[in-house]
Scaffold this motif. Structure first.
Motif, mmCIF file in Angstrom:
data_model
loop_
_atom_site.group_PDB
_atom_site.id
_atom_site.type_symbol
_atom_site.label_atom_id
_atom_site.label_comp_id
_atom_site.label_asym_id
_atom_site.label_seq_id
_atom_site.Cartn_x
_atom_site.Cartn_y
_atom_site.Cartn_z
ATOM 1 N N TRP A 1 0.848 -1.191 0.000
ATOM 2 C CA TRP A 1 0.000 0.000 0.000
ATOM 3 C C TRP A 1 0.880 1.236 0.000
ATOM 4 O O TRP A 1 1.898 1.292 0.699
ATOM 5 C CB TRP A 1 -0.906 -0.022 1.235
ATOM 6 N N PHE A 2 0.524 2.219 -0.791
ATOM 7 C CA PHE A 2 1.251 3.490 -0.824
ATOM 8 C C PHE A 2 0.533 4.483 0.071
ATOM 9 O O PHE A 2 -0.524 5.005 -0.292
ATOM 10 C CB PHE A 2 1.319 4.026 -2.256
ATOM 11 N N ASP A 3 1.105 4.733 1.224
ATOM 12 C CA ASP A 3 0.490 5.632 2.194
ATOM 13 C C ASP A 3 1.599 6.264 3.022
ATOM 14 O O ASP A 3 2.479 5.559 3.533
ATOM 15 C CB ASP A 3 -0.484 4.854 3.087
ATOM 16 N N GLY A 4 1.573 7.584 3.179
ATOM 17 C CA GLY A 4 2.588 8.240 3.987
ATOM 18 C C GLY A 4 3.939 8.252 3.282
ATOM 19 O O GLY A 4 4.039 8.601 2.108
ATOM 20 N N ARG A 5 4.986 7.807 3.993
ATOM 21 C CA ARG A 5 6.355 7.866 3.466
ATOM 22 C C ARG A 5 7.032 6.489 3.466
ATOM 23 O O ARG A 5 8.066 6.290 4.119
ATOM 24 C CB ARG A 5 7.175 8.857 4.287
ATOM 25 N N PRO A 6 6.505 5.523 2.727
ATOM 26 C CA PRO A 6 7.203 4.235 2.640
ATOM 27 C C PRO A 6 8.568 4.363 1.977
ATOM 28 O O PRO A 6 9.433 3.496 2.164
ATOM 29 C CB PRO A 6 6.258 3.367 1.799
ATOM 30 N N ASP A 7 8.770 5.437 1.204
ATOM 31 C CA ASP A 7 10.075 5.638 0.573
ATOM 32 C C ASP A 7 11.172 5.780 1.620
ATOM 33 O O ASP A 7 12.298 5.298 1.427
ATOM 34 C CB ASP A 7 10.041 6.860 -0.338
ATOM 35 N N ARG A 8 10.851 6.416 2.736
ATOM 36 C CA ARG A 8 11.842 6.570 3.805
ATOM 37 C C ARG A 8 12.151 5.224 4.445
ATOM 38 O O ARG A 8 13.309 4.909 4.743
ATOM 39 C CB ARG A 8 11.330 7.556 4.853
#
Length: 379
Positions: A201-208
């Motif tokens: 799920w893409f939510d908030g800052r999963p990239d971090r």
């Protein structure tokens, strides 16, 4: 979540549906589509005709289930994956699930070949204890066809019938239980110092989070598993994509009422992971996850592995309905950076791998195995 709050939410009574409430829900849904849907050609006289056709049925609906059946039938005429209605019970269930522990039997199904097929079984759940198998089809619940808005409360008993690949039926009596949440972010270091990152799920800052996992593992290669990812926030999608491109590039093209707009990857840059990359996709990969897989393939940044994706790629906003339900309306069409439309078509990865039920039941993952073999050749 506090147990008393959980019990209260599970026991919340549905709204008292009557012609006035039915009309308010229907009119709000119809007007939102009329005012926000991106495709002008699908509105106008055609959409007015849909209102005249479906509104009397909606007003006379006996209960919420019947009302939402009419709404979904009307919305389906648009043929857009991101135009749909969630009834109040589904909205409450999603809130509980996002909040943590929730009630259920412990298996997940997805539409396949006109039925509902089990694709995941939660360990230590009623389904696991009863012998439910990946690949079985859910035939009925309490003698009725499966309903997407049915979510058992803890302690609730139901009679379920499954069918295996041979057509043999398996009647089971399951009791709902409080189940822990399934993590939507997972990181595992595999042989060869390959980091497997699962993101659902893409939510908030999963990239971090992804950047932190990569910094700790310092992997030779990364496998990004998007097979259970059904989309999420557009900015989050762009940031995750940016973590694997050293230069900003077009992620997708967004087409709305004012024309096309190129949407770039965000962040990372010189801090992006530049090593070998494999992206795993499958039938439940949808929306922004499809866009990332296509960007990786079209740019030559990495390899894509798995099965054809869901073909559910438009850009939507969500709106509240008067009874507590919610409506999703696609405000944009979306194309890949190469101007391909995936809506209704899906993305086919370069390396197609059909895992097969036998391998999955045995605990194997042929797509990961194939990714490891392909990445090893790049060393």
């Amino acid at each position: 979540m506090n147990t008393l709050i959980l019990a209260f939410l599970l026991a919340t009574a549905p709204p008292a549906y009557d012609p006035a409430l039915n009309a308010a829900v229907f009119d709000r849904a119809w007007s939102l589509v009329d005012g926000h849907y991106w495709d002008r050609d699908r509105r106008g006289a055609e959409w007015e005709a849909a209102r005249a056709r479906f509104r009397p049925r909606a007003i006379s609906a006996a209960d919420g289930r019947a009302l939402y059946a009419v709404l979904r039938e009307m919305l389906a005429t648009l043929g857009d994956s991101h135009v749909f209605a969630d009834d109040p019970a589904s909205v409450r269930f999603d809130a509980l699930r996002e909040g943590g522990t929730h009630g259920g039997f412990g298996f997940a199904t997805a539409e396949a070949d006109g039925g509902w097929q089990v694709f995941a079984i939660q360990p230590d759940s009623p389904a696991a204890a009863s012998g439910v198998q990946i690949g079985w089809r859910l035939v009925s619940v309490n003698g009725r066809p499966p309903q997407t808005d049915y979510h058992p409360a803890p302690g609730e008993v139901a009679n379920l019938v499954f069918a295996d690949e041979t057509g043999r039926t398996h009647p089971l009596r399951l009791t709902g239980a409080l189940l822990p949440p399934v993590p939507d972010r997972r990181a595992t270091l595999l042989p060869g110092n390959v980091l497997l990152i699962g993101l659902d799920w893409f939510d908030g800052r999963p990239d971090r989070w992804i950047a932190d996992e990569i910094a700790v593992a310092d992997p030779a290669a990364v496998i990004l598993d998007l097979r259970e990812n059904y989309g999420g926030e557009a900015v989050s999608v762009a940031r995750v994509a940016g973590g694997f491109f050293s230069r900003k590039q077009t992620l997708l093209r967004r087409i709305g009422r004012k024309g096309p707009l190129d949407v770039p990857t965000l962040g990372a840059g010189r801090r992006a992971f530049a090593g070998p990359l494999a992206v795993l996709v499958g039938p439940r990969t949808a929306s922004g996850a499809e866009a990332i897989a296509a960007a990786v393939e079209e740019s030559g940044r990495g390899i894509t592995i798995g099965q054809r994706t869901a073909g559910a790629l438009t850009g939507a906003a969500r709106f509240s309905l008067p009874d507590g339900g919610e409506l999703s309306v696609a405000e944009f069409d979306i194309r890949t950076s190469a101007d391909r439309r995936l809506e209704g078509v899906g993305f086919t990865p370069r390396h197609v791998v059909d895992p097969g039920f036998a391998a999955l039941r045995a605990g194997r993952d042929p797509a990961v195995e194939r990714a490891l073999a392909l990445l090893a050749r790049q060393d």
